[in-house]
Write a protein that holds these residues in place. Structure first.
Motif, PDB file in Angstrom:
ATOM      1  N   GLY A 108       0.587  -1.209   0.132  1.00 25.47           N
ATOM      2  CA  GLY A 108       0.073  -0.077  -0.056  1.00 25.47           C
ATOM      3  C   GLY A 108       0.911   1.293  -0.109  1.00 25.47           C
ATOM      4  O   GLY A 108       0.638   2.184  -0.664  1.00 25.47           O
ATOM      5  N   ILE A 109       1.823   1.239   0.726  1.00 24.94           N
ATOM      6  CA  ILE A 109       2.800   2.155   0.809  1.00 24.94           C
ATOM      7  C   ILE A 109       3.756   2.184  -0.434  1.00 24.94           C
ATOM      8  O   ILE A 109       3.987   3.250  -0.978  1.00 24.94           O
ATOM      9  CB  ILE A 109       3.783   2.285   2.079  1.00 24.94           C
ATOM     10  N   TYR A 110       4.357   1.047  -0.719  1.00 26.88           N
ATOM     11  CA  TYR A 110       5.336   1.107  -1.643  1.00 26.88           C
ATOM     12  C   TYR A 110       4.648   1.219  -3.250  1.00 26.88           C
ATOM     13  O   TYR A 110       5.530   1.824  -3.745  1.00 26.88           O
ATOM     14  CB  TYR A 110       5.993  -0.285  -1.816  1.00 26.88           C
ATOM     15  N   ASP A 111       3.658   0.949  -3.390  1.00 24.26           N
ATOM     16  CA  ASP A 111       2.918   1.112  -4.662  1.00 24.26           C
ATOM     17  C   ASP A 111       2.316   2.492  -4.826  1.00 24.26           C
ATOM     18  O   ASP A 111       1.750   3.001  -5.804  1.00 24.26           O
ATOM     19  CB  ASP A 111       2.007   0.080  -4.838  1.00 24.26           C
ATOM     20  N   ALA A 112       2.488   3.368  -3.707  1.00 21.65           N
ATOM     21  CA  ALA A 112       1.809   4.463  -3.521  1.00 21.65           C
ATOM     22  C   ALA A 112       1.955   5.713  -4.862  1.00 21.65           C
ATOM     23  O   ALA A 112       1.294   6.241  -5.348  1.00 21.65           O
ATOM     24  CB  ALA A 112       1.852   5.290  -2.388  1.00 21.65           C
ATOM     25  N   ARG A 128       3.245  11.493   3.905  1.00 21.47           N
ATOM     26  CA  ARG A 128       3.798  11.699   2.558  1.00 21.47           C
ATOM     27  C   ARG A 128       3.197  10.952   1.512  1.00 21.47           C
ATOM     28  O   ARG A 128       2.724  11.747   0.598  1.00 21.47           O
ATOM     29  CB  ARG A 128       5.467  11.330   2.858  1.00 21.47           C
ATOM     30  N   VAL A 129       2.853   9.651   1.945  1.00 21.73           N
ATOM     31  CA  VAL A 129       2.280   8.883   0.702  1.00 21.73           C
ATOM     32  C   VAL A 129       0.735   9.195   0.622  1.00 21.73           C
ATOM     33  O   VAL A 129       0.275   9.227  -0.515  1.00 21.73           O
ATOM     34  CB  VAL A 129       2.279   7.207   1.246  1.00 21.73           C
ATOM     35  N   ILE A 130       0.193   9.546   1.747  1.00 23.00           N
ATOM     36  CA  ILE A 130      -1.227   9.877   1.593  1.00 23.00           C
ATOM     37  C   ILE A 130      -1.442  11.237   0.952  1.00 23.00           C
ATOM     38  O   ILE A 130      -2.275  11.248   0.109  1.00 23.00           O
ATOM     39  CB  ILE A 130      -1.986   9.869   3.341  1.00 23.00           C
ATOM     40  N   ARG A 131      -0.520  12.154   1.210  1.00 22.63           N
ATOM     41  CA  ARG A 131      -0.177  13.509   0.726  1.00 22.63           C
ATOM     42  C   ARG A 131      -0.065  13.351  -1.267  1.00 22.63           C
ATOM     43  O   ARG A 131      -1.028  14.118  -1.829  1.00 22.63           O
ATOM     44  CB  ARG A 131       0.635  14.423   1.207  1.00 22.63           C
ATOM     45  N   HIS A 132       0.675  12.558  -1.329  1.00 26.44           N
ATOM     46  CA  HIS A 132       0.683  12.079  -2.655  1.00 26.44           C
ATOM     47  C   HIS A 132      -0.497  11.874  -3.395  1.00 26.44           C
ATOM     48  O   HIS A 132      -0.538  12.159  -4.538  1.00 26.44           O
ATOM     49  CB  HIS A 132       1.824  10.931  -2.761  1.00 26.44           C
ATOM     50  N   HIS A 133      -1.245  11.316  -2.825  1.00 28.58           N
ATOM     51  CA  HIS A 133      -2.729  10.756  -3.466  1.00 28.58           C
ATOM     52  C   HIS A 133      -3.804  11.804  -3.103  1.00 28.58           C
ATOM     53  O   HIS A 133      -4.917  11.502  -3.064  1.00 28.58           O
ATOM     54  CB  HIS A 133      -3.077   9.774  -2.806  1.00 28.58           C
ATOM     55  N   TYR A 134      -3.435  12.954  -2.605  1.00 25.66           N
ATOM     56  CA  TYR A 134      -4.264  14.035  -2.142  1.00 25.66           C
ATOM     57  C   TYR A 134      -5.260  13.684  -1.141  1.00 25.66           C
ATOM     58  O   TYR A 134      -6.422  13.847  -1.357  1.00 25.66           O
ATOM     59  CB  TYR A 134      -4.771  14.708  -3.373  1.00 25.66           C
ATOM     60  N   GLY A 135      -4.637  12.978  -0.170  1.00 24.69           N
ATOM     61  CA  GLY A 135      -5.493  12.413   0.970  1.00 24.69           C
ATOM     62  C   GLY A 135      -6.435  11.201   0.453  1.00 24.69           C
ATOM     63  O   GLY A 135      -7.270  10.675   1.769  1.00 24.69           O
ATOM     64  N   GLU A 136      -6.166  10.515  -0.510  1.00 26.29           N
ATOM     65  CA  GLU A 136      -7.027   9.379  -0.754  1.00 26.29           C
ATOM     66  C   GLU A 136      -6.027   8.092  -0.215  1.00 26.29           C
ATOM     67  O   GLU A 136      -4.908   7.940  -0.372  1.00 26.29           O
ATOM     68  CB  GLU A 136      -7.360   9.189  -2.297  1.00 26.29           C
ATOM     69  N   ILE A 137      -6.825   7.193   0.478  1.00 26.87           N
ATOM     70  CA  ILE A 137      -5.952   5.897   0.761  1.00 26.87           C
ATOM     71  C   ILE A 137      -6.554   4.901  -0.045  1.00 26.87           C
ATOM     72  O   ILE A 137      -7.656   4.266   0.200  1.00 26.87           O
ATOM     73  CB  ILE A 137      -6.363   5.824   2.372  1.00 26.87           C
ATOM     74  N   ALA A 138      -5.660   4.549  -0.929  1.00 29.36           N
ATOM     75  CA  ALA A 138      -6.056   3.654  -2.049  1.00 29.36           C
ATOM     76  C   ALA A 138      -5.964   2.184  -1.631  1.00 29.36           C
ATOM     77  O   ALA A 138      -6.534   1.282  -2.164  1.00 29.36           O
ATOM     78  CB  ALA A 138      -5.244   3.746  -3.350  1.00 29.36           C
ATOM     79  N   ASP A 139      -4.990   1.789  -0.670  1.00 30.65           N
ATOM     80  CA  ASP A 139      -5.004   0.268   0.057  1.00 30.65           C
ATOM     81  C   ASP A 139      -4.554   0.417   1.210  1.00 30.65           C
ATOM     82  O   ASP A 139      -4.507   1.406   1.935  1.00 30.65           O
ATOM     83  CB  ASP A 139      -3.962  -0.264  -0.902  1.00 30.65           C
ATOM     84  N   ASP A 140      -4.719  -0.745   2.077  1.00 33.05           N
ATOM     85  CA  ASP A 140      -4.381  -0.839   3.270  1.00 33.05           C
ATOM     86  C   ASP A 140      -2.655  -0.528   3.285  1.00 33.05           C
ATOM     87  O   ASP A 140      -1.883  -0.998   2.422  1.00 33.05           O
ATOM     88  CB  ASP A 140      -4.558  -2.219   3.980  1.00 33.05           C
ATOM     89  N   MET A 141      -2.310   0.308   4.228  1.00 36.54           N
ATOM     90  CA  MET A 141      -0.997   0.745   4.324  1.00 36.54           C
ATOM     91  C   MET A 141      -0.535   0.474   5.699  1.00 36.54           C
ATOM     92  O   MET A 141      -1.107   0.939   6.907  1.00 36.54           O
ATOM     93  CB  MET A 141      -0.767   2.254   3.996  1.00 36.54           C
ATOM     94  N   THR A 142       0.859   0.009   5.941  1.00 35.39           N
ATOM     95  CA  THR A 142       1.459  -0.188   7.023  1.00 35.39           C
ATOM     96  C   THR A 142       2.941  -0.078   6.775  1.00 35.39           C
ATOM     97  O   THR A 142       3.542  -0.397   5.723  1.00 35.39           O
ATOM     98  CB  THR A 142       1.190  -1.503   7.673  1.00 35.39           C
ATOM     99  N   MET A 187      10.933   5.807  -3.476  1.00 31.65           N
ATOM    100  CA  MET A 187      10.909   5.769  -1.968  1.00 31.65           C
ATOM    101  C   MET A 187      12.032   6.008  -1.328  1.00 31.65           C
ATOM    102  O   MET A 187      11.919   6.607  -0.194  1.00 31.65           O
ATOM    103  CB  MET A 187      10.640   4.345  -1.913  1.00 31.65           C
ATOM    104  N   LYS A 188      13.449   5.729  -2.031  1.00 25.25           N
ATOM    105  CA  LYS A 188      14.672   6.097  -1.373  1.00 25.25           C
ATOM    106  C   LYS A 188      14.669   7.510  -1.175  1.00 25.25           C
ATOM    107  O   LYS A 188      15.177   8.160  -0.132  1.00 25.25           O
ATOM    108  CB  LYS A 188      15.703   5.677  -2.430  1.00 25.25           C
ATOM    109  N   ARG A 189      14.252   8.155  -2.061  1.00 22.59           N
ATOM    110  CA  ARG A 189      14.569   9.649  -2.213  1.00 22.59           C
ATOM    111  C   ARG A 189      13.687  10.155  -0.794  1.00 22.59           C
ATOM    112  O   ARG A 189      14.297  10.983  -0.080  1.00 22.59           O
ATOM    113  CB  ARG A 189      13.979  10.425  -3.360  1.00 22.59           C
ATOM    114  N   ILE A 190      12.388   9.878  -0.997  1.00 21.58           N
ATOM    115  CA  ILE A 190      11.692  10.246   0.376  1.00 21.58           C
ATOM    116  C   ILE A 190      12.244   9.903   1.494  1.00 21.58           C
ATOM    117  O   ILE A 190      12.230  10.731   2.427  1.00 21.58           O
ATOM    118  CB  ILE A 190      10.248   9.525   0.286  1.00 21.58           C
ATOM    119  N   ILE A 191      12.977   8.531   1.771  1.00 20.49           N
ATOM    120  CA  ILE A 191      13.418   8.275   3.121  1.00 20.49           C
ATOM    121  C   ILE A 191      14.608   9.184   3.301  1.00 20.49           C
ATOM    122  O   ILE A 191      14.694   9.582   4.538  1.00 20.49           O
ATOM    123  CB  ILE A 191      13.673   6.742   3.000  1.00 20.49           C
ATOM    124  N   ALA A 192      15.583   9.280   2.177  1.00 22.64           N
ATOM    125  CA  ALA A 192      16.568  10.205   2.477  1.00 22.64           C
ATOM    126  C   ALA A 192      16.254  11.531   2.906  1.00 22.64           C
ATOM    127  O   ALA A 192      16.863  12.266   3.588  1.00 22.64           O
ATOM    128  CB  ALA A 192      17.382  10.232   1.152  1.00 22.64           C
TER     129      ALA A 192
END
Lengths: 116, 831
Positions: free
Chosen positions: B748-752, B785-799, B763-768
């Motif tokens: 959910g996070i990785y595919d965001a 960061r990931v949720i913001r990327h999708h403008y607040g939409e949560i497309a999948d379960d994320m952990t 992802m590396k860039r975000i983490i760095a």
């Protein structure tokens, strides 16, 4: 963007061409179509042609694994061809290449399965 | 019985010294005859009991009371009924040595007791618990009647009879405790303190019987009492020595009021002798000589001093003559002696060994079961047989009902069979059979070719189905086999652990004790459970420090220095004893510690996420982080992922190897349902001693490690868990360093980023770019960061789960002690 599914049957081989995005919205539809094709036409092998597939998520992997399970019971094989790097990476991460074979093109895949 | 064995045990070493050939045989015969005679003398004739009877019959207190005879008789009635007549005779004989009247009185009391006991027996009420009262009654009645008959019947006599009867009652109670020990009825009998006292009272009573005997002007009773004190002091130490001295002294002085000072003499010399017992027999003897001489010089005149020295000397001689095996044998019975501890330890070790062996046997059993499960594969049928079977099924549906059966199968069997075999082969190989594949002759002959082809297809399907079922059963069998093998391995390790504890670490315990006491701490006990590097376990008992934390500030740092490895107090295993002592468990401090943070969101902002996570200390120095993503979303997915992790946790905690644990989880999940439900598992096992980390990923996304400003990925590819039964497991190892951030996430996070070309790089860039290194903050930031990327939409379960590895620094630095060497660890012998 949604998913376009194109199925073609040659002997007992099913060629599946996917275009667009395979995610949890579209995976159910794909599953339904593949299921009926396998049942009705007595399919043994499946070739996944993913040249135009842009995106795939875990539900897509679920569909592929489920079909693999079905045809492997018939001693069938599943071959993937024309895969783009993003999807290929996903396949790698999921360990799918442990059970699927990878070929350059549909022709190679068909050749491998014994149909010219 | 054991006394005899010990005697022969003494003779045996002599044998090997200077005897060879014929002499050996003669001596062996000699020993055997001694053994035989010893047995006869002691047991058949029960000489010992007769001698004791004689002496007890003789024993007098205050010159007129003889309270020993009846109790002895009554107790022996229960122990040696066959010899009771002789014992009675010995008692009466002993009493008669004083004067005939006493003999008659004793005889009369014994007779009365015997009658009462016999009557009781007839009424089936023979019980040791009634005996003291029988004794009381018979002594009182018999003596009163005797006095009446003699005409010495008055108030004083009556009172004395009462005293004697009560003493007899008490003595009976004491004899009941102590006589069975001397009659060797019980093997491996460990005496309690009060039983030792009872035994001494019995022996002292017997000694009272020797009063008035003199050999060359030396009193036998004094010699014997000193000898007794010597033996007990040598075996049991100062306390036992003094006790025996007091008890013998008081009984002897009861018999002879002039011997009052004997009590203090015996008690004092017993104490001295016992205190010097570390010096062996000579030390004990020195103690005895000093003790007895000092007091007799202080109390007596010249003649008495010489007599006393002579008595002591004879006692010492007797003591020196006492064979060592007998002393050892006696000391096994006396609590507090080294032999007593030894026999307790031996027992414990034996129990431990037996337990270990039993566990090992179970392990072997499970292994055997597992082998038989895995190995058992039904033999593949021969090809021909297979075809025969196949054809017989086909013909049952077709030819059996055909009117041409006789023609085809009876007259033309070979041709028909061959044609059908060809068809069977064809359908077996290609899976298909068409009209044109049927051989010409068959086509001509058979009138129901269509039906035959149809039947063959049908049969083939059935056969395939059958085979598939068979394979499934075989898979299940293999799963069970693997499980059993895993259980067997766990049990074997467990049995090794049990046996390892048996290692003797006395030297190290003493070393630690010395060091701690050298610092001025009062230590009650140090127990070393294990000294294995990285797995040290030491238990220290010391007075409770009332939360002053002496343990953390002094004991642990000291041990850190002694062992050259960080030692910490295991807080949850501190026990405060009721008596103000506290037992500390000191264990190897882990080199590293892990701090975790988790953040997650369910698809669409719902409550139930299909993802599960666990972070747990496995207790064996490993820390496990696991994330599982159930297929789909919602409750079903949640249950799936939770079940997976629960199962995994149990298996890992039981000590199963992680690869096997995951394989087992996979097999169980895939057998459980035929639905295509699966879960991904992302497992990281961090070794807390080395920070070496093993990653196992099942269909999960890569993990990231942030080290300073550098971010790198860890990925491995395994199929998701729960679909394919037989999986291979790829394990990736990575050496982590202190300060590293390990970031694990679900897809959910990785595919965001979705359509981003390279998700990994994104992802590396975000983490760095993250500025914090607090695990929880990192997790929160990434999720946001990931949720913001999708403008607040949560497309999948994320952990996302973040762990930071840090070196664990002890709170207190090690204490250096100049004069103590590092403790030597025993070389580990783990086979």
């Amino acid at each position: 963007m949604s998913l376009e599914i194109d199925l073609e049957q040659r002997d007992r081989i099913l060629i599946v061409r996917l275009k667009g995005e395979l995610d949890h919205h579209t995976s159910d539809e794909l599953k339904k179509q593949l299921e009926s094709a396998i049942e009705e036409a007595d399919i043994q092998h499946i070739i996944l042609s993913l040249k135009n597939l842009q995106f795939m998520d875990s539900s897509g992997i679920g569909v592929i694994l489920g079909r693999y399970k079905k045809i492997s019971q018939k001693q069938g094989e599943m071959v993937v061809c024309s895969i783009n790097p993003t999807i290929k990476r996903l396949f790698e991460l999921s360990g799918l290449f442990k059970i699927l074979k990878l070929k350059e093109s549909e022709e190679d895949a068909l050749h491998m399965l014994g149909v010219a | 019985m054991f006394l005899l064995r010990k005697w022969t045990g003494l003779v045996r070493p002599m044998q090997s010294y200077f005897l060879t050939g014929g002499i050996t045989i003669i001596l062996r015969r000699f020993i055997q005859s001694i053994k035989k005679w010893g047995y006869i003398v002691f047991f058949k004739w029960s000489i010992l009991h007769l001698v004791m009877g004689f002496l007890l019959g003789r024993a007098l207190i205050l010159q007129e009371l003889s309270p020993f005879a009846v109790p002895y008789f009554a107790v022996m009635y229960f122990l040696r009924k066959d010899k009771i007549f002789y014992i009675g005779l010995a008692l009466v004989f002993g009493a008669s040595t004083h004067h005939a009247g006493l003999g008659w009185m004793t005889f009369f009391s014994l007779f009365l007791t015997l009658i009462t006991l016999l009557i009781m027996e007839r009424h089936h009420k023979t019980d040791l618990s009634y005996t003291p009262f029988i004794v009381l009654g018979s002594v009182l009645i018999s003596h009163t009647i005797y006095d009446y008959y003699e005409g010495t019947w008055n108030g004083y006599a009556l009172f004395m009879n009462g005293v004697e009867a009560v003493m007899s009652l008490v003595l009976t109670l004491i004899f009941i405790q102590s006589l069975p020990v001397l009659s060797f009825k019980k093997q491996r009998y460990q005496l309690k303190n009060e039983e030792v006292v009872c035994l001494v009272i019995l022996l002292a009573s017997v000694m009272t019987g020797t009063i008035g005997w003199y050999v060359e002007n030396t009193s036998v009773e004094h010699i014997l009492s000193r000898f007794l004190v010597l033996v007990f002091a040598f075996i049991g130490g100062g306390t036992v020595g003094a006790t025996v001295g007091v008890v013998t002294g008081i009984i002897l002085s009861l018999a002879d009021i002039n011997a009052m000072y004997q009590m203090s003499l015996l008690a004092f010399s017993g104490l001295l002798a016992g205190l010097l017992k570390e010096g062996g027999r000579l030390g004990t003897i020195a103690g005895m000589m000093i003790g007895s001489s000092i007091l007799s010089i202080y109390v007596g005149n010249q003649g008495e001093i010489i007599a006393s020295v002579r008595e002591s000397a004879v006692a010492v001689l007797l003591f020196l003559l006492m064979p060592r095996p007998i002393l050892t044998a006696i000391s096994r019975y006396i609590p507090g002696s080294q032999e007593y501890m030894q026999s307790q330890n031996d027992y414990l070790r034996k129990v431990r060994d037996v337990t270990a062996e039993k566990v090992q046997n179970f392990a072997r059993l499970f292994e055997q079961l597992s082998v038989s499960f895995i190995e058992y594969a039904p033999a593949e049928q021969e090809n021909e047989q297979k075809i025969d079977l196949f054809l017989s099924e086909v013909t049952r549906q077709t030819c059996q009902k055909c009117w041409k059966k006789e023609q085809c199968w009876d007259r033309d069997f070979l041709n028909t069979y061959e044609s059908m075999a060809v068809m069977a082969k064809q359908i077996d190989e290609t899976g298909e059979l068409h009209q044109m594949d049927v051989p010409g002759p068959f086509q001509k002959k058979c009138v129901k070719t269509d039906k035959v082809i149809q039947a063959m297809h049908h049969q083939l399907d059935q056969l395939k189905h059958h085979l598939q079922m068979k394979r499934q059963i075989q898979d299940a069998r293999r799963l069970v086999g693997d499980q059993l093998a895993g259980v067997s391995r766990v049990m074997r390790d467990f049995s090794k652990e049990i046996q390892k504890e048996a290692e003797d670490l006395n030297v190290q315990e003493q070393q630690i004790l010395n060091a701690l006491e050298g610092l001025g701490l009062s230590i009650r006990d140090v127990e070393v459970v294990s000294l294995e590097e990285g797995n040290v376990h030491i238990r220290v008992t010391l007075p409770s420090c009332f939360a002053r934390d002496e343990c953390q500030k002094i004991v642990a740092p000291l041990l850190t220095n002694l062992l050259g490895e960080n030692i910490a107090v295991k807080q949850d295993e501190m026990e405060d004893d009721a008596d103000g002592y506290c037992i500390l468990s000191l264990v190897s401090a882990k080199e590293y510690m892990v701090e975790t943070g988790v953040a997650g969101a369910a698809k669409g902002g719902k409550l139930l996420s299909g993802d599960s996570f666990k972070s747990m200390d496995l207790g064996n120095g490993k820390f496990a982080l696991a994330i599982s993503d159930g297929m789909g979303n919602g409750e079903r997915a949640h249950m799936e992922s939770t079940a997976t992790l629960e199962l995994l946790q149990q298996l890992l905690k039981s000590g199963m190897d992680e690869t096997l644990a995951l394989k087992s989880v996979n097999s169980i999940l895939s057998l459980r349902s035929t639905d295509e439900i699966f879960a991904t598992v992302d497992l990281a096992l961090i070794d807390l001693y080395s920070a070496d980390t093993r990653f196992i990923k099942f269909g999960s996304t890569p993990s990231f490690v942030k080290r300073g400003n550098r971010v790198f990925t860890i990925s491995s590819s395994n199929l998701p868990i729960g679909i394919i039964q037989d999986i291979e497991v790829d394990v990736v190892s990575e050496q982590l360093k202190p300060g590293d951030l390990l970031i694990m996430m679900t897809d959910g996070i990785y595919d965001a980023p979705g359509d981003v070309e390279n998700k990994e790089r994104w992802m590396k860039r975000i983490i760095a770019e993250l500025e914090t290194d607090d695990p929880q903050e990192v997790a929160d930031c990434l999720l946001e960061r990931v949720i913001r990327h999708h403008y607040g939409e949560i497309a999948d379960d994320m952990t996302v789960m973040v762990a930071r590895i840090d070196r664990q620094l002890p709170e207190w630095s090690a204490i250096q002690i100049p004069n103590f060497d590092k403790i030597e660890r025993p070389s580990q012998t783990v086979s």
